[in-house]
Structures are given as structure tokens and as C-alpha cells.
Design an enzyme around this catalytic site. Structure first.
Site, PDB file in Angstrom:
ATOM      1  N   VAL A 221      -8.035  -7.672  39.002  1.00 53.36           N
ATOM      2  CA  VAL A 221      -8.149  -6.213  38.950  1.00 53.36           C
ATOM      3  C   VAL A 221      -6.782  -5.570  39.106  1.00 53.36           C
ATOM      4  O   VAL A 221      -5.840  -6.182  39.603  1.00 53.36           O
ATOM      5  CB  VAL A 221      -9.102  -5.696  40.044  1.00 53.36           C
TER       6      VAL A 221
ATOM      7  N   LEU B 176      -1.274 -11.150  32.333  1.00 53.33           N
ATOM      8  CA  LEU B 176      -1.136  -9.701  32.278  1.00 53.33           C
ATOM      9  C   LEU B 176      -1.195  -9.076  33.671  1.00 53.33           C
ATOM     10  O   LEU B 176      -0.523  -8.077  33.938  1.00 53.33           O
ATOM     11  CB  LEU B 176      -2.217  -9.105  31.372  1.00 53.33           C
ATOM     12  N   LYS B 177      -1.970  -9.660  34.573  1.00 50.01           N
ATOM     13  CA  LYS B 177      -2.042  -9.143  35.934  1.00 50.01           C
ATOM     14  C   LYS B 177      -0.690  -9.230  36.631  1.00 50.01           C
ATOM     15  O   LYS B 177      -0.233  -8.265  37.257  1.00 50.01           O
ATOM     16  CB  LYS B 177      -3.098  -9.914  36.723  1.00 50.01           C
ATOM     17  N   VAL B 178      -0.011 -10.378  36.536  1.00 52.03           N
ATOM     18  CA  VAL B 178       1.278 -10.475  37.225  1.00 52.03           C
ATOM     19  C   VAL B 178       2.345  -9.661  36.509  1.00 52.03           C
ATOM     20  O   VAL B 178       3.304  -9.204  37.145  1.00 52.03           O
ATOM     21  CB  VAL B 178       1.716 -11.942  37.435  1.00 52.03           C
TER      22      VAL B 178
END
Length: 321
Positions: free
Chosen positions: A117, A166-168
């Protein structure tokens, strides 16, 4: 669908709370028994162990502090994975590691998803956070009703591992924003600017960002409480560095940011609230960057709405089907 949820920390408790609030059958497990007791009091079922949750639930969600913790939990769950089971990894983790664990799940006939998230704990609390989901399209369709109860904007990012990349990336950008906001706010203070006016000037200008409009507020309040700590920031940008290293990208900014976080951790402790990275500059200048009228913590004032799938710009809706 019966759902198991493992990991009731700052983010996990809010995601599990959204599922419970929206009427889902949720069983919970955490090493902290008080966290579990609180959820049982709200109507959740007490989970005995990760293995029991995987055995008895159709989908098990993990939201844990590190790749090592996810691996430890998966080793307990794996013997109970059978055809039709779904593992949903909502931790911020390493893309290569989630692929490795996901392969173990699929070998046993289950399905694996990385679905971290983004958007802050205050939005996780109201179900208005964004969720990335990496998995095959058929699995995405199965879990979309769950994701739209935990988040507002849901993006199918491609195969497993893509969501974690993409989260990091987004956490790297948020960290760069935080460090630049710290420098900007201390410079404004040192230059004699009124800090309430400085905040508004940045907010209405090309210099604004999500981080400024949230973390700068708790910095100016003095609480510095964004429900995130320096060790977690360091972990996240370290994962981003690993992605870049594997891809052969010679980063320049991120290594410097890692040095700054290392220095902040050495000075104030790894569990120090992450916005207090500004203290390095406050200590160096002898200034305190504070202003009246700002909240001690962020609260999402948007009404909770059912989530929806976001279609990437340039892709027709049919491309996501």
C-alpha cells in the site's frame, strides 16, 4: 471469503480493520497478543498460528516488518498451501524475495500476490489508501473485491514482484521529499520567514508534494508523529537501492540519503520517528522549526468510498481485462 490476516502493526491493523469494518470474516494473528485481543473484541476470530490460518482460510494476508519476517511466516504456512489458496503479501519487501516465496506457493497449487500500500497510515485507517497488486490477471480479479475494501485506488502492476518494485520506488521518492522538506523548512526558519506563511507558500506552489502536505505539518506541530520510524525508512530505501543495483543503475541521490538516515539513526535511535530527521539540521543551527495551528497527527477527512481499479494512462480499459 474467509480471510486470515497476519501482522497487526501500524499499517496491518488499519488494513485488517477495514476488512472487519466492511463485514468480512477475518481471523487475525500477531506476536503481540494485545493486538490480537483488541481485534477479537471487535469481532475478529483469533488465529492460532500462520499454519492454522492458511489451512482454514481461502486467502491469507501478511503485513510484516521485513523480508525475513515474511519468510519465517511463509515457512509455517507452506505445508498448508493447497490448490485455490491465495497468499497476499502486503508488506514492503524485496521484489526478488516475494517472487521466490510466491513460486513456493504456486508450486503447491496456490496463488501469490504482492500488494503493498501507499499513501500514509491515516489513509490506511479509512480505506482510502492506494494499493498496488502484482499477479496474473485471473488472480487479480479474484482478490479485487478485497482490495477495494482496504483501498481506494487499486493498480494491477503486472506479474508478481512488480508491485514491490513500484512500492520501493514510491518510498524512495517520499524519502527524498522528506529530506528536501527538512532542508527547506530549516532554511526558511534561518532566513527569518514566518513558518505558517512558509508552509502555505510551498503548499500552493510548484514545490508542494504529498509529503509536504502531511509530514511538514507534524514537523511544524512538533509531534513529528507520522507513525513511521527511521529504521523502516532506511529499510525501504535500501530495498530501492537493491532494485537499482540489480538493474545496473548507478544511483547518486539514494546512497547519500542512506548516509543521512544512518547518521540520524546513530544520533537519535533507529525507532525515532522519521520526520525527526530534521533534528540533524535543527541541532546544527540551534533552531527549532515549529509553528502554531498544525495537527499532532494526520487524520484522513475524506469519506470512505468503495475502491476501484486504476487504468494506467495510455492503456485502454480492455488492456486490463
Amino acid at each position: 471469503m474467509k480471510i486470515g490476516f497476519i501482522g497487526l502493526g501500524n499499517v496491518g491493523s488499519k488494513l485488517a480493520g477495514s476488512l472487519l469494518r466492511n463485514g468480512h470474516d477475518v481471523s487475525v494473528h500477531d506476536l503481540n497478543g494485545d493486538f490480537v485481543d483488541g481485534f477479537v473484541a471487535r469481532g475478529a476470530t483469533r488465529g492460532e498460528s500462520p499454519a492454522q490460518l492458511m489451512r482454514d482460510c481461502e486467502a491469507v494476508i501478511t503485513c510484516l516488518p521485513s523480508p525475513a519476517a515474511s519468510d519465517a511466516v511463509m515457512q509455517q504456512m507452506l505445508p498448508e498451501v493447497t490448490a485455490g489458496k491465495i497468499w497476499m503479501e502486503m508488506s514492503t519487501t524485496d521484489a526478488a524475495e516475494v517472487k521466490r516465496l510466491g513460486a513456493l506457493v504456486t508450486e503447491r497449487g496456490g496463488a501469490a500476490v504482492d500488494c503493498p500500500v501507499s499513501g500514509g497510515c491515516h489513509r490506511a485507517d479509512t480505506g482510502n489508501i492506494a494499493i498496488f497488486a502484482g499477479c496474473d490477471r485471473a488472480t487479480f480479479e479474484r482478490i479485487l473485491p478485497l482490495l477495494t475494501r482496504m483501498g481506494r485506488r487499486i493498480l494491477h502492476t503486472g506479474e508478481i514482484g512488480s508491485a514491490s518494485v513500484l512500492k520501493v520506488v514510491t518510498n524512495y521518492l517520499a524519502t527524498a521529499n522528506l529530506l528536501s522538506c527538512a532542508e527547506a523548512l530549516v532554511t526558511c526558519k534561518a532566513a527569518g520567514m514566518d513558518m505558517n506563511t512558509a508552509y502555505e507558500a510551498i503548499k500552493i506552489s510548484s514545490g508542494t508534494s504529498f509529503v509536504h502536505e502531511t509530514e511538514s505539518q507534524v514537523i511544524l506541530n512538533g509531534s513529528r508523529d507520522i507513525s513511521f520510524t527511521m529504521d523502516l525508512v532506511k529499510k525501504d530505501i535500501g530495498l530501492f537501492q537493491e532494485v537499482a543495483d540489480r538493474a545496473g543503475v548507478p544511483l547518486e541521490i539514494n546512497p547519500l540519503m542512506m548516509q543521512i538516515l544512518d547518521d540520524g539513526i546513530a544520533r537519535y535511535g533507529e525507532r525515532e520517528l522519521s520526520p525527526n530527521i530534521i533534528r540533524r539540521l535543527e541541532d546544527a543551527t540551534g533552531l527549532q522549526v515549529l509553528a502554531p495551528g498544525f495537527p499532532a497527527e494526520m487524520v484522513d477527512d475524506e469519506p470512505e468510498e468503495e475502491g476501484y481499479e486504476v487504468i494506467p494512462t495510455g492503456k485502454p480499459a480492455t488492456a486490463a481485462e
